[in-house]
Design an enzyme around this catalytic site. Structure first.
Site, PDB file in Angstrom:
ATOM      1  N   ALA A 179      -4.441  10.857  -1.272  1.00  0.00           N
ATOM      2  CA  ALA A 179      -3.408  11.565  -2.039  1.00  0.00           C
ATOM      3  C   ALA A 179      -2.083  10.838  -1.841  1.00  0.00           C
ATOM      4  O   ALA A 179      -1.393  11.061  -0.838  1.00  0.00           O
ATOM      5  CB  ALA A 179      -3.334  13.022  -1.586  1.00  0.00           C
TER       6      ALA A 179
ATOM      7  N   GLU B 274       2.622  10.843  -6.821  1.00  0.00           N
ATOM      8  CA  GLU B 274       3.304  12.127  -7.045  1.00  0.00           C
ATOM      9  C   GLU B 274       3.692  12.255  -8.513  1.00  0.00           C
ATOM     10  O   GLU B 274       3.676  11.260  -9.244  1.00  0.00           O
ATOM     11  CB  GLU B 274       4.546  12.192  -6.141  1.00  0.00           C
ATOM     12  CG  GLU B 274       4.157  12.158  -4.665  1.00  0.00           C
ATOM     13  CD  GLU B 274       5.342  12.336  -3.731  1.00  0.00           C
ATOM     14  OE1 GLU B 274       6.493  12.396  -4.222  1.00  0.00           O
ATOM     15  OE2 GLU B 274       5.111  12.409  -2.513  1.00  0.00           O
TER      16      GLU B 274
ATOM     17  N   GLY C 245       6.380  12.265  -9.947  1.00  0.00           N
ATOM     18  CA  GLY C 245       7.453  11.357 -10.370  1.00  0.00           C
ATOM     19  C   GLY C 245       7.365   9.963  -9.788  1.00  0.00           C
ATOM     20  O   GLY C 245       8.233   9.117 -10.039  1.00  0.00           O
TER      21      GLY C 245
ATOM     22  N   GLU D 247      -4.393   2.524  -9.337  1.00  0.00           N
ATOM     23  CA  GLU D 247      -4.521   1.490  -8.292  1.00  0.00           C
ATOM     24  C   GLU D 247      -3.570   0.327  -8.538  1.00  0.00           C
ATOM     25  O   GLU D 247      -3.922  -0.834  -8.410  1.00  0.00           O
ATOM     26  CB  GLU D 247      -5.970   0.986  -8.177  1.00  0.00           C
ATOM     27  CG  GLU D 247      -6.941   1.981  -7.605  1.00  0.00           C
ATOM     28  CD  GLU D 247      -6.539   2.488  -6.225  1.00  0.00           C
ATOM     29  OE1 GLU D 247      -5.834   1.757  -5.521  1.00  0.00           O
ATOM     30  OE2 GLU D 247      -6.914   3.614  -5.881  1.00  0.00           O
TER      31      GLU D 247
END
Lengths: 401, 260
Positions: A122, A125, A127, A363
């Site tokens: 994780a 985010e 933004g 990625e």
């Protein structure tokens, strides 16, 4: 120099290819329903979730090249299967293998490698994706715990995973933003965590991609990976493995597009001949065949580097950049070769095209990889030694039972 | 229990097999695989070992290409392997093969059960399993779809076999030879641990001298091989205003063509 796969590698390929053939009908059904296909338990049962980890940590004792080959075979069936390996193994299990303490490896890596628990990474985010140094999610130290607050987005297996590797900002005052980050192993069943899947995706529809919200989530200090402030480096090293698996998978997608195109071009006739005899169809097939070999050579080189214990950051980035661009081209041309039939889900190529698009963004977007490669070539970027290096592949040590 | 499973390497089922200009059978560069029917035999042998203990030895007759089939069986879980190769075996038929395989069972010694696939997808005779049983002087149950009872101590075996009319239940004594049908259940995948071991396995090679027999006489020869005649297929679309009309025309057509 030896380009041959070992007998072990060939048998791994045969086994996973067989699983892929078994999985495709299920994938077609769930892709159409836009729901995660229930195939992870079967992958665990077959040991696929432990490829790339030594036996003593619950894994299968197979090397980094095997991990790439597995990813190629999985994505030749469907991208969602390879995504499982990218996040469960590449981002989560191998990051603990690389950076974890012996206690962390025993507690978290062993059940992950055995497939008893599912992992994910994780990092992104709402933004912040490419601009990772400026992520907003925070981790505040309180005694023996860190208190995590914030949200992660576009997380593969968000709704299915048990553990996540999570990087957050632990020092907002750090002189340089990337030095204020730390990484944690988080049990996703902890109080304060909410999560869900994102609907309406273009591709990877038979897989889970979602969000994870953290509200005052208590994470013990002993769950911190590496040192405080080392989170950026740990995350970037996790991306090396993520990119490697994405590159290998995209190579499988090129192959699937090529094989579907060859099959169709030999069968379909126009102007009294199979369309395979038309020069412009041949050109498309030739490009796919060329790109497949190039993508495969690149990812296998990265896998070989990891086996040797040498840094694969540059090669994994190049392989990911090239293979994902090429897989999108291949899938698009496969649709073109199939004509109107390629535009419907009667044939798999339309799914290949939808799936291929995402890998050009995740990625590390391909724009980021372009800059990375330019900076290596120009001498603006070089790999500095890490405090801990990824363990090389040692068959005796890895296969010791 | 001491269990032996015989396997054969064959061209992949997806291969295009044909007779070339020199009259030899060829399958191009298609890979060689473990005979698909033998996978069921390996599965049945492994389940028997798991239920009653002991070991499974996989045996194959052939040149080094047979290792492809042997490794697959090892990766599925067989304990050890033997390959039989001898220049005098360049030519064979099902009976000569059975003589070699029976000699191998005798050399291994104290074998309780011998497993075969129902047939090999290349020769397709299905004769070697009963011939091997006959040469050993052991009972044979062909096309086994399930075991009802295996009693190693009481030396008894009860099996269900698939026949055209349904299922037949047979009992016999051990040691015995069985061939396994597809109904037995899906063969397992090789495990990665099995793959690692199989890839490194050193497989001993037995010659006819090791088996203590002369080259068996070959009685069946194939003087000429030819490709099957090409089938001409014509497709006719049956049209009509309603589904009922189309169905009626189709039924008439099927009866006229004597399909039914």
């Amino acid at each position: 120099m030896d380009f041959a796969l070992s007998k072990e590698h060939q048998m791994v390929v045969d086994m996973v290819r067989r699983f892929g053939a078994e999985a495709v009908p299920v994938i077609r059904e769930y892709d159409r329903k836009h729901e995660p296909a229930p195939l992870i338990p079967r992958m665990a049962e077959l040991g696929i979730l432990g490829v790339g980890i030594p036996v003593k940590y619950g894994g299968q004792g197979l090397d980094y090249i095997s991990l790439g080959l597995v990813c190629e075979e999985l994505e030749a069936a469907d991208s969602t299967l390879r995504v499982v390996m990218s996040v469960h193994m590449g981002l989560c299990a191998q990051t603990i293998f690389h950076w974890g303490t012996e206690e962390q490896k025993q507690k978290y890596l062993v059940p992950l490698a055995k497939g008893e628990k599912i992992g994910c990474g994780a990092f992104t985010e709402p933004g912040h994706g490419s601009d990772f140094a400026h992520i907003q999610m925070t981790g505040r130290r309180e005694g023996d715990y860190y208190i995590l607050n914030g949200e992660k987005m576009w997380i593969s297996l968000a709704s299915l995973a048990d553990y996540a590797i999570v990087t957050v900002r632990t020092n907002p005052e750090a002189e340089k933003p990337h030095r204020g980050l730390s990484t944690f192993i988080v049990d996703l069943h902890s109080p304060g965590i909410k999560r869900g899947d994102i609907k309406g995706k273009l591709g990877v529809r038979a897989g889970s991609t979602g969000w994870i919200a953290f509200q005052d989530v208590k994470v013990p200090v002993e769950n911190r990976l590496g040192e405080e402030g080392e989170g950026f480096k740990i995350t970037m090293s996790a991306f090396d493995r993520g990119r490697y698996t994405v590159a290998a998978g995209a190579t499988g997608l090129i192959r699937a597009s090529l094989e579907a195109s060859v099959r169709y071009a030999r069968e379909r006739e126009t102007f009294g001949v199979p369309i395979a005899q038309h020069q412009l169809i041949k050109q498309k097939i030739a490009h796919m065949a060329r790109d497949y070999e190039m993508a495969r050579a690149l990812y296998l080189q990265a896998g070989w580097q990891m086996n040797q214990g040498s840094r694969a950051t540059r090669m994994a980035s190049m392989a990911k950049w090239f293979a994902t661009e090429a897989s999108f081209r291949a899938a698009s041309e496969a649709v073109q070769i199939h004509g109107a039939y390629g535009y419907s889900d009667e044939y798999d190529v339309e799914r290949y095209l939808r799936n291929a698009r995402g890998a050009m963004i995740y990625e590390g977007s391909n724009e980021i990889h372009t800059l990375i490669q330019a900076d290596y070539a120009l001498g603006y970027r070089r790999d500095k030694p890490l405090r801990l290096e990824l363990p090389p592949y040692d068959p005796e040590e890895w296969q010791e039972e | 229990m001491k269990i032996v499973v015989f396997v054969k390497v064959t061209p992949d089922t997806a291969a295009t097999v044909k007779v070339d200009e020199s009259g030899k059978v060829t399958w191009g560069d298609a890979p060689l695989v473990l005979n698909p029917w033998d996978e069921y035999a390996v599965e049945a042998a492994l389940q028997t070992k798991e239920a009653h203990g002991g070991s499974v030895t996989v045996v194959s007759m052939g040149d080094e290409s047979a290792l492809e089939a042997i490794r697959r069986a090892l990766a599925m879980g067989c304990n050890d392997a033997i390959r039989i190769e001898d220049p005098a075996l360049a030519e064979d038929d099902s009976l000569s093969t059975a003589k070699v395989l029976a000699a191998a069972v005798n050399k291994i010694g104290d074998v309780d059960m011998v497993f075969f696939g129902r047939q090999a997808i290349d020769g397709d005779t299905g004769l070697t399993p009963p011939q091997t049983a006959r040469l050993l002087g052991w009972p044979y149950i062909g096309l086994v779809s399930a075991f009802r009872e295996i009693d190693p101590d009481g030396k008894k075996l009860t099996a269900e076999r698939t026949i055209e009319e349904g299922r037949q239940v047979l009992s016999t004594q051990l040691p015995a030879v069985v061939s396994v049908a597809k109904d037995f259940g899906e063969p397992r995948y090789p495990s990665f641990m099995g793959i690692r071991k199989a890839a490194r396995a050193k497989v001993p090679v037995w010659s006819l001298a090791d088996l203590g027999i002369e080259a068996p006489a070959v009685k069946v020869r194939l003087p000429e091989l030819m490709n099957p005649p090409k089938r001409e297929v014509q497709c006719e679309f049956i049209e009509g205003d309603t589904p009922e009309e189309i169905a009626e025309k189709l039924a008439d057509k099927i009866l006229a063509e004597k399909v039914l």
